[in-house]
Design an enzyme around this catalytic site. Structure first.
Site: not given
Ligand code: PBG
Length: 331
Positions: A202, A254
């Site tokens: 991520k 991601k």
């Molecule tokens: C954190 C989380 C995020 C997303 C999913 N889970 C955001 C982040 O890390 O700031 C992002 C999903 C998206 O942007 O569609 N709980």
């Protein structure tokens, strides 16, 4: 025209008709591999539109149930739930995330009651939607995210979500050791069958912007001390080894489109199913440019096909139900 030494060799022959193109297509999309991310907000009586994500809303419990039922009808594979608690309930340790009556747990029970086992019901296992400071973990005295103190909270969240009916939990906080701690917590509570979809690679991305609006995040600063640096590929493979060793049942890359090279490498190396998350900013870009600048539906299909071609077995996308409908209609 130079056709080399084989003038009869013409790749274009396989592009002549729709039937020919369909027959030789290497990559196909199936509704079952799509996962719908959905937001549910506490204390609202009508769904609240998200300005930066046209077409996506913060659901009420009622409209969430309907969205889940529609996803089932369209053949979608899964749903990933995000809870948005009332601001007054957020605190430094993210109490709504472990409260059995917290919005995410209530939503999990509702969706499970609505669709049973017809969808894989997944829940975001992270503190940022529940904390008043908006970080994915708890903070130490210096205001830094405290890895090991956060793991204890994640263990409690895992139990709360599994008790509420999650089939799969999705740890998205990028804390070291999170998968192991969650697996132990689930097993210790009799939830051996609840699976873990680990957010393995991520990246710290500007494309999460609309999501933070969607969950009403109060984050100051950023997540660069725990999310990966976009400059790095190798550490994604290290995270993969660790997550699988710790017990991840599925792994995720991601965002999706800006990281297709990472997805490709992870898909090659992984022995477990690989998901890719087409995130909020990817959605927002296409919707914005669909204002006459690009063909919206074709662009959506092209992005999803590319993510699949790069190696994703499953794709989280805010278009899941719409695209599943198109696929059923033969597009
Ligand atoms: C954190 C989380 C995020 C997303 C999913 N889970 C955001 C982040 O890390 O700031 C992002 C999903 C998206 O942007 O569609 N709980």
């Amino acid at each position: 025209m130079d056709h080399g030494s084989f003038p009869g060799v013409r790749p274009r022959r396989l592009r002549t008709t729709p039937a020919m193109r369909r027959m030789v297509a290497e990559t196909r999309l199936d509704p079952a591999e799509l996962i719908l991310p959905a937001f549910v907000r506490e204390g609202v009586s009508e769904p609240v539109p998200i300005a930066s994500m046209p077409g996506v809303v913060q659901h009420t419990l009622d409209t969430l149930r309907k969205a889940a039922a529609e996803a089932v009808a369209a053949g979608v594979g899964g749903i990933m739930l995000f809870g948005v608690p009332e601001d007054a309930k957020k605190d430094a340790v993210g109490t709504p995330g472990t409260d059995p009556d917290g919005i995410l747990q209530v939503a999990l029970r509702d969706v499970r009651a609505e669709v049973g086992d017809d969808l894989v019901i997944m829940s975001d296992l992270c503190l940022d939607e529940h904390t008043d400071h908006g970080h994915c973990g708890v903070l130490d005295a210096q205001g830094r995210v405290d890895n090991d103190a956060t793991l204890e909270r994640y263990a409690q969240m895992a139990r709360a979500q599994a008790d509420a009916g999650a089939h799969t939990v999705g740890p998205s906080g990028m804390m070291d050791g999170q998968v192991r701690v969650i697996r132990e917590a689930l097993d210790g509570a009799g939830h051996q069958d609840v699976s873990i979809l680990a957010y393995t690679a991520k990246y710290s991305s500007a494309f999460y912007g609309p999501f933070r609006q969607a969950v009403g995040s109060s984050l100051q600063g950023g997540r660069k001390t725990y999310q990966q640096d976009p400059a790095n590929a190798r550490e994604a493979l290290r995270e993969l080894s660790l997550d699988v060793a710790e017990g991840a049942d599925m792994v995720m890359v991601k965002p999706a489109l800006p990281y297709l090279d990472i997805l490709c490498q992870i898909a090659d190396a992984s022995q477990v199913p690989v998901a890719a998350y087409q995130i909020s900013g990817e959605y927002a870009m296409v919707e914005a440019a669909a204002n006459g600048w690009i063909e919206r539906d074709r662009a959506i299909m092209e992005t999803l096909t590319s993510v699949r071609r790069a190696g994703a077995d499953m794709i989280l996308t805010y278009w899941a139900t719409e695209v599943a409908g198109w696929l059923r209609g033969g597009r």
